[in-house]
Each structure stands twice: as C-alpha cells, then as structure tokens.
Design an enzyme around this catalytic site. Structure first.
Site, PDB file in Angstrom:
ATOM      1  N   PRO A   2      34.104  -9.966  44.376  1.00  0.00           N
ATOM      2  CA  PRO A   2      34.605 -11.305  44.670  1.00  0.00           C
ATOM      3  C   PRO A   2      35.823 -11.659  43.823  1.00  0.00           C
ATOM      4  O   PRO A   2      35.935 -11.247  42.677  1.00  0.00           O
ATOM      5  CB  PRO A   2      33.414 -12.208  44.338  1.00  0.00           C
ATOM      6  CG  PRO A   2      32.588 -11.412  43.388  1.00  0.00           C
ATOM      7  CD  PRO A   2      32.758  -9.984  43.787  1.00  0.00           C
ATOM      8  N   GLU A   3      36.732 -12.391  44.432  1.00  0.00           N
ATOM      9  CA  GLU A   3      37.931 -12.856  43.731  1.00  0.00           C
ATOM     10  C   GLU A   3      37.864 -14.372  43.599  1.00  0.00           C
ATOM     11  O   GLU A   3      36.865 -15.002  43.948  1.00  0.00           O
ATOM     12  CB  GLU A   3      39.173 -12.370  44.470  1.00  0.00           C
ATOM     13  CG  GLU A   3      39.212 -10.842  44.554  1.00  0.00           C
ATOM     14  CD  GLU A   3      40.426 -10.274  45.266  1.00  0.00           C
ATOM     15  OE1 GLU A   3      41.476 -10.936  45.298  1.00  0.00           O
ATOM     16  OE2 GLU A   3      40.324  -9.139  45.785  1.00  0.00           O
ATOM     17  N   LYS A  53      36.578 -15.158  36.892  1.00  0.00           N
ATOM     18  CA  LYS A  53      35.195 -14.881  37.290  1.00  0.00           C
ATOM     19  C   LYS A  53      34.181 -15.499  36.345  1.00  0.00           C
ATOM     20  O   LYS A  53      32.983 -15.227  36.456  1.00  0.00           O
ATOM     21  CB  LYS A  53      34.995 -13.376  37.398  1.00  0.00           C
ATOM     22  CG  LYS A  53      35.844 -12.764  38.504  1.00  0.00           C
ATOM     23  CD  LYS A  53      35.656 -11.274  38.624  1.00  0.00           C
ATOM     24  CE  LYS A  53      36.549 -10.720  39.717  1.00  0.00           C
ATOM     25  NZ  LYS A  53      36.393  -9.254  39.866  1.00  0.00           N
ATOM     26  N   ARG A 252      43.465   1.164  42.337  1.00  0.00           N
ATOM     27  CA  ARG A 252      42.865   0.364  43.408  1.00  0.00           C
ATOM     28  C   ARG A 252      43.573   0.676  44.725  1.00  0.00           C
ATOM     29  O   ARG A 252      44.775   0.963  44.738  1.00  0.00           O
ATOM     30  CB  ARG A 252      43.012  -1.142  43.102  1.00  0.00           C
ATOM     31  CG  ARG A 252      42.437  -1.572  41.760  1.00  0.00           C
ATOM     32  CD  ARG A 252      40.922  -1.531  41.742  1.00  0.00           C
ATOM     33  NE  ARG A 252      40.346  -2.468  42.675  1.00  0.00           N
ATOM     34  CZ  ARG A 252      40.188  -3.772  42.417  1.00  0.00           C
ATOM     35  NH1 ARG A 252      40.577  -4.280  41.248  1.00  0.00           N
ATOM     36  NH2 ARG A 252      39.635  -4.563  43.303  1.00  0.00           N
TER      37      ARG A 252
END
Length: 262
Positions: A2-3, A53, A252
């Site tokens: 999740p971002e 986060k 990534r």
C-alpha cells in the site's frame, strides 16, 4: 504494497469509527504500554494522522499513539465487544460504546507526548506527506531544487520517503508519465516548464488516487483516473501511441513510454 492513498483511506475508516467517542476500553499487548491504559479510558481520539506508512492516533489528553504497519501490520474496525477469529496477534484495542479499532501484527508501536513526538527518529527523517492538504506545489518545487535533492535521479528520489512521504512505485511511474519525464532526469537539469509539470504531478496524482477510492486498481474507460503506464507494458500510450515498456529501476518494476517521456 500500500502507498499513501491506501494508508489514508484506511485512516479515514478508523476515524469514522472512533473519533470523538469516549474510550470505554483500552488494551495494549506490549508490557511497556500497559501503564497508559488507565490514562486513556474516558479520553477521545481527536484525529488519526498519516505520515507515509505511519499512523499517528492523537488523543484528547495530549498523548499520541505511533504505529507503523511495516510488512504485516493491519488495522480493523469491528463492533464493540467483538473480536474476529484470526491467527494474527492483536497488539492494540481502542473501543468506544459502539465500535472498536484493532491493530494486528505490528511491532513498531509507541505512545508519545508532544516532546517525544517531535523527536521521534522516523518522523524526523520522513518528508512532508503528499496528502497533507497544507502542502503546496510551490513547496514541492522548492524541495525538488533544494541542495539535498536536486542532484538525485527521479528513479530513486520518488521512492525516498525523506523526500515526500506516501509515494511508492505505482505513483512513481504515473507521476513521471504525467510530467512527461524519464526516471533518469534530475531536478537540476529541468527547465521551468518541466519543473512546474513535475511539481504539480507530485501532488495531483496521489491526491486523485486517494479521491478515487481504489478505482486505480481496476479501472474502466469512463473512470476519472486510470493507470496510464503502470502494468500496461506492450499496450499503446494513450498520449502518443508508442508501446509502453517495462524494466527495473531501483530494484522495483518500472513502466514508461519511450515516445513521450523525454
């Protein structure tokens, strides 16, 4: 993973369940936090703030619960007096008369006052959050051109939470497509128009993702926001018609249009 938009939507659900309601039950799994349980009974949660986060749960008595989900942590909202059947380890329970919010599996949990909050190592290191409504495009542009960040390639910079908190891989590739830039560029090499486009996209794209409530994950043609390059390798760019390519940058997956990202 999740971002920022997903973290903020989760915080919204927690706020809707608990903010402003007197706490009728407070429970912490860690012995170091047990002494705070009586002090929080009868208090209210004033707000739940996101910093990348990390979640900051602010209580009416001035204390703040710092929690970072890391890889496995997850919050849940349940009816008061209930606890779901799960193999996860419960770490925090904050309950009001009708709802409870539960934190499972996280290990990075602290209770802080105003002084220790300001001195917290993670919060000192992390940059401003892209979903902070007070953060402006002008401030982002200034940050891009600061001595600390101006020489960094965007491939790594847009994943660095010290630059802007809440950015991640899908946001990185979408922001650079919208700005029409390749990941190898650095802020110091851009002209004013490029800087303006990138600064605007760094806030506009995460905020639109948040507003669309997850529709980025499975979009329709009529959706107000859709992926332009993320997971679209081999498909035509909707701006110039060139085929989207996929590679790896900063360990990534990376997606871009070689035709219009210059």
């Amino acid at each position: 993973m999740p971002e920022g938009p997903e973290i903020r939507r989760a915080a919204d659900q927690l706020e809707a369940a608990i903010v402003g309601k007197p706490l009728t039950d407070v429970w912490f799994a860690f012995p170091s936090l047990k002494t705070y349980e009586p002090a929080l009974l009868g208090e209210t949660v004033n707000a739940i703030e996101t910093r990348g986060k990390a979640l900051l749960t602010h209580f009416s008595n001035g204390l703040t619960l710092y929690s970072h989900n890391q890889l496995y942590g997850v919050w849940r909202v349940v009816a008061a007096g209930t606890q779901p059947a799960t193999t996860r380890q419960l770490r925090v329970r904050l309950e009001s008369a009708d709802k409870a919010i539960l934190l499972y599996s996280a290990s990075d949990i602290e209770l802080l006052n105003a002084d220790t909050l300001g001195a917290h190592p993670f919060l000192q290191r992390v940059g401003p959050d892209v979903l902070d409504a007070t953060l402006t495009v002008a401030e982002v542009r200034e940050r891009l051109l600061s001595p600390r960040f101006r020489r960094r390639q965007f491939s790594g910079l847009l994943l660095d939470q010290a630059f802007l908190a809440g950015l991640g891989n899908y946001l990185r590739v979408e922001i650079l497509w919208h700005a029409g830039l390749r990941a190898q560029h650095r802020a110091q090499d851009l002209d004013d128009a490029q800087l303006d486009r990138l600064s605007d996209a760094l806030l506009a794209i995460p905020r639109l993702s948040y507003k669309m409530r997850g529709s980025m994950k499975k979009y329709h043609e009529e959706a107000a926001f859709r992926f332009e390059v993320f997971h679209r390798q081999g498909k035509k760019c909707r701006r110039c018609g060139t085929l989207i390519e996929k590679g790896v940058l900063s360990s990534r997956p990376f997606y871009w249009c070689p035709g219009c990202q210059l």
